[in-house]
Design a protein around this motif. Sequence first.
Motif, PDB file in Angstrom:
ATOM      1  N   VAL A  85       0.867  -1.181   0.000  1.00  0.00           N
ATOM      2  CA  VAL A  85       0.000   0.000   0.000  1.00  0.00           C
ATOM      3  C   VAL A  85       0.900   1.226   0.000  1.00  0.00           C
ATOM      4  O   VAL A  85       1.720   1.407   0.902  1.00  0.00           O
ATOM      5  N   LEU A  86       0.740   2.056  -1.036  1.00  0.00           N
ATOM      6  CA  LEU A  86       1.574   3.248  -1.165  1.00  0.00           C
ATOM      7  C   LEU A  86       0.931   4.472  -0.548  1.00  0.00           C
ATOM      8  O   LEU A  86       1.617   5.432  -0.208  1.00  0.00           O
ATOM      9  N   GLY A  87      -0.385   4.463  -0.427  1.00  0.00           N
ATOM     10  CA  GLY A  87      -1.066   5.612   0.161  1.00  0.00           C
ATOM     11  C   GLY A  87      -2.570   5.458   0.092  1.00  0.00           C
ATOM     12  O   GLY A  87      -3.094   4.604  -0.634  1.00  0.00           O
ATOM     13  N   THR A  88      -3.246   6.270   0.881  1.00  0.00           N
ATOM     14  CA  THR A  88      -4.706   6.297   0.872  1.00  0.00           C
ATOM     15  C   THR A  88      -5.183   7.735   0.799  1.00  0.00           C
ATOM     16  O   THR A  88      -4.456   8.666   1.186  1.00  0.00           O
ATOM     17  N   GLU A  89      -6.388   7.906   0.301  1.00  0.00           N
ATOM     18  CA  GLU A  89      -6.989   9.231   0.193  1.00  0.00           C
ATOM     19  C   GLU A  89      -8.480   9.095   0.475  1.00  0.00           C
ATOM     20  O   GLU A  89      -9.162   8.284  -0.158  1.00  0.00           O
ATOM     21  N   GLU A  90      -8.971   9.858   1.442  1.00  0.00           N
ATOM     22  CA  GLU A  90     -10.405   9.842   1.728  1.00  0.00           C
ATOM     23  C   GLU A  90     -11.157  10.556   0.619  1.00  0.00           C
ATOM     24  O   GLU A  90     -10.694  11.577   0.098  1.00  0.00           O
ATOM     25  N   LEU A  91     -12.310  10.027   0.267  1.00  0.00           N
ATOM     26  CA  LEU A  91     -13.207  10.661  -0.685  1.00  0.00           C
ATOM     27  C   LEU A  91     -14.287  11.352   0.138  1.00  0.00           C
ATOM     28  O   LEU A  91     -14.945  10.709   0.963  1.00  0.00           O
ATOM     29  N   VAL A  92     -14.447  12.669  -0.038  1.00  0.00           N
ATOM     30  CA  VAL A  92     -15.363  13.435   0.804  1.00  0.00           C
ATOM     31  C   VAL A  92     -16.378  14.194  -0.036  1.00  0.00           C
ATOM     32  O   VAL A  92     -16.104  14.568  -1.180  1.00  0.00           O
ATOM     33  N   THR A  93     -17.550  14.405   0.561  1.00  0.00           N
ATOM     34  CA  THR A  93     -18.596  15.201  -0.082  1.00  0.00           C
ATOM     35  C   THR A  93     -18.288  16.680   0.115  1.00  0.00           C
ATOM     36  O   THR A  93     -17.364  17.044   0.853  1.00  0.00           O
ATOM     37  N   ASP A  94     -19.072  17.529  -0.516  1.00  0.00           N
ATOM     38  CA  ASP A  94     -18.921  18.979  -0.322  1.00  0.00           C
ATOM     39  C   ASP A  94     -19.121  19.362   1.140  1.00  0.00           C
ATOM     40  O   ASP A  94     -18.593  20.370   1.600  1.00  0.00           O
ATOM     41  N   GLU A  95     -19.889  18.542   1.869  1.00  0.00           N
ATOM     42  CA  GLU A  95     -20.143  18.789   3.292  1.00  0.00           C
ATOM     43  C   GLU A  95     -19.064  18.158   4.177  1.00  0.00           C
ATOM     44  O   GLU A  95     -19.224  18.075   5.387  1.00  0.00           O
ATOM     45  N   GLN A  96     -17.986  17.660   3.574  1.00  0.00           N
ATOM     46  CA  GLN A  96     -16.850  17.047   4.268  1.00  0.00           C
ATOM     47  C   GLN A  96     -17.187  15.719   4.945  1.00  0.00           C
ATOM     48  O   GLN A  96     -16.534  15.319   5.896  1.00  0.00           O
ATOM     49  N   LEU A 101     -12.904   5.666   0.149  1.00  0.00           N
ATOM     50  CA  LEU A 101     -11.462   5.649   0.341  1.00  0.00           C
ATOM     51  C   LEU A 101     -10.802   5.147  -0.935  1.00  0.00           C
ATOM     52  O   LEU A 101     -11.244   4.161  -1.529  1.00  0.00           O
ATOM     53  N   ARG A 102      -9.764   5.855  -1.358  1.00  0.00           N
ATOM     54  CA  ARG A 102      -8.938   5.446  -2.500  1.00  0.00           C
ATOM     55  C   ARG A 102      -7.635   4.889  -1.932  1.00  0.00           C
ATOM     56  O   ARG A 102      -6.962   5.551  -1.146  1.00  0.00           O
ATOM     57  N   ILE A 103      -7.310   3.652  -2.319  1.00  0.00           N
ATOM     58  CA  ILE A 103      -6.120   2.978  -1.830  1.00  0.00           C
ATOM     59  C   ILE A 103      -5.189   2.739  -3.018  1.00  0.00           C
ATOM     60  O   ILE A 103      -5.575   2.071  -3.979  1.00  0.00           O
ATOM     61  N   ARG A 104      -3.985   3.273  -2.949  1.00  0.00           N
ATOM     62  CA  ARG A 104      -3.006   3.086  -4.022  1.00  0.00           C
ATOM     63  C   ARG A 104      -2.047   1.969  -3.622  1.00  0.00           C
ATOM     64  O   ARG A 104      -1.426   2.031  -2.562  1.00  0.00           O
ATOM     65  N   THR A 105      -1.975   0.945  -4.479  1.00  0.00           N
ATOM     66  CA  THR A 105      -1.072  -0.186  -4.233  1.00  0.00           C
ATOM     67  C   THR A 105      -0.309  -0.465  -5.515  1.00  0.00           C
ATOM     68  O   THR A 105      -0.908  -0.780  -6.530  1.00  0.00           O
ATOM     69  N   GLY A 106       1.000  -0.327  -5.475  1.00  0.00           N
ATOM     70  CA  GLY A 106       1.798  -0.631  -6.662  1.00  0.00           C
ATOM     71  C   GLY A 106       1.232   0.058  -7.892  1.00  0.00           C
ATOM     72  O   GLY A 106       1.141   1.269  -7.949  1.00  0.00           O
ATOM     73  N   ASP A 107       0.814  -0.730  -8.872  1.00  0.00           N
ATOM     74  CA  ASP A 107       0.283  -0.192 -10.125  1.00  0.00           C
ATOM     75  C   ASP A 107      -1.237  -0.134 -10.144  1.00  0.00           C
ATOM     76  O   ASP A 107      -1.836  -0.034 -11.219  1.00  0.00           O
TER      77      ASP A 107
END
Length: 126
Positions: A85-96, A101-107
Amino acid sequence: MRYVRDGTVANDGGPVELTFADGAAIYFDAGPDGESLKRVDHPWLDPFTEPPSAENCSFVEKSGKWAVFEIADEPLLNRATQTEVLGTEELVTDEQKVFGLRIRTGDFVIEVFVDSDELYMTVHSS
């Protein structure tokens, strides 16, 4: 995870458990509000413990139940979870509100997200 009823396996959304090569497991589901992401940093715990009670057997026979499935038949997801796992990014609405969740793994990129009270997952090459 898939919902099983009368021997039929549904594969159209629902909870997701990801287990990575290092043994770490994450369980995702739609939150109680039907809009936010529920994330638990351990494997899913089946509420129907063994041996099942007569009441649980009757319920499962009538209504079905969630079950964990291996992903050998989903080669892209299988490859994505076998890399670091190289990183994660929360996916949020305009209301936060965190809805995914976006999980980046290798390719690969794995996205788990809630839409209309259901949890969905996509996997694609990055």
